[in-house]
Design a protein around this motif. Structure first.
Motif, PDB file in Angstrom:
ATOM      1  N   ASP A   4       4.374   3.409  -7.590  1.00  0.00           N
ATOM      2  CA  ASP A   4       2.873   3.376  -6.727  1.00  0.00           C
ATOM      3  C   ASP A   4       3.763   4.879  -5.431  1.00  0.00           C
ATOM      4  OD1 ASP A   4       1.903   2.150  -3.967  1.00  0.00           O
ATOM      5  OD2 ASP A   4       3.012   0.668  -4.042  1.00  0.00           O
ATOM      6  N   TYR A   5       2.174   4.800  -5.431  1.00  0.00           N
ATOM      7  CA  TYR A   5       2.032   6.715  -4.394  1.00  0.00           C
ATOM      8  C   TYR A   5       2.272   6.910  -3.194  1.00  0.00           C
ATOM      9  CZ  TYR A   5       2.510   9.665  -8.678  1.00  0.00           C
ATOM     10  OH  TYR A   5       2.723  10.213 -10.032  1.00  0.00           O
ATOM     11  N   SER A   6       1.903   5.179  -2.833  1.00  0.00           N
ATOM     12  CA  SER A   6       1.996   5.070  -1.399  1.00  0.00           C
ATOM     13  C   SER A   6       2.909   4.961  -0.098  1.00  0.00           C
ATOM     14  CB  SER A   6       1.227   3.368  -1.222  1.00  0.00           C
ATOM     15  OG  SER A   6       0.173   3.114  -2.143  1.00  0.00           O
ATOM     16  N   GLN A  45      -3.217   3.022  -2.361  1.00  0.00           N
ATOM     17  CA  GLN A  45      -3.545   3.595  -4.036  1.00  0.00           C
ATOM     18  C   GLN A  45      -3.543   2.046  -3.259  1.00  0.00           C
ATOM     19  OE1 GLN A  45       0.176   4.437  -6.430  1.00  0.00           O
ATOM     20  NE2 GLN A  45      -0.882   3.274  -7.962  1.00  0.00           N
ATOM     21  N   PHE A  50      -7.128   5.721  -5.025  1.00  0.00           N
ATOM     22  CA  PHE A  50      -6.573   6.627  -4.452  1.00  0.00           C
ATOM     23  C   PHE A  50      -7.589   6.843  -3.099  1.00  0.00           C
ATOM     24  CE2 PHE A  50      -3.761   6.373  -7.715  1.00  0.00           C
ATOM     25  CZ  PHE A  50      -2.203   6.391  -7.585  1.00  0.00           C
TER      26      PHE A  50
END
Length: 135
Positions: A4-6, A45, A50
């Motif tokens: 998870d890039y959030s 994300q 995205f």
């Protein structure tokens, strides 16, 4: 499930940014200003969708994409070019290819611990940036 890039990420390292900007054809004055900035990335994300906002006191850049779907990207506020862009997963890395006027253009994002790594490429130049997740 991919990583998870959030989150909100602050830049802590920016190597070879000047030569990367020269490869993009960015003018001298803009390069000098951009080189002093401390951009922040805000990533949202939802699965393979995205939204990436790159924020600074000089210019902001918003990018929205779905992994695996090619789209036309206009790099307003960067080098103002139009390219065909696609982002794909390579294990837990996001790999972007931008086809257009400049050769070998794109980027790769990945996370190591609390660091977001970004390598941006244009022609024969590679800029390596590291961001730390904000609290």
């Amino acid at each position: 499930m991919p990583v998870d890039y959030s989150g909100t990420w602050d830049i802590v390292s920016n190597v070879n940014f000047e030569k990367y900007m020269v490869a993009l054809g960015i003018d001298f004055a803009t390069r000098k200003i951009a080189g002093m900035l401390k951009p922040q990335k805000v990533i949202k994300q939802e699965g393979d969708c995205f939204t990436v906002k790159t924020l600074s006191t000089f210019r902001n850049y918003d990018l929205s994409f779905k992994v695996g779907e090619e789209f036309q990207e206009v790099t307003h506020g960067l080098d103002n070019r139009t390219c065909q862009t696609v982002v794909n997963w390579d294990n837990e890395k996001l790999v972007c290819v931008q086809r257009g006027e400049k050769k070998n253009r794109g980027w790769t994002h990945w996370i190591e611990g609390d660091e977001l790594h970004l390598e941006i490429t244009c022609e024969n130049q590679v800029c390596k940036q590291i961001y730390k997740r904000t609290v």
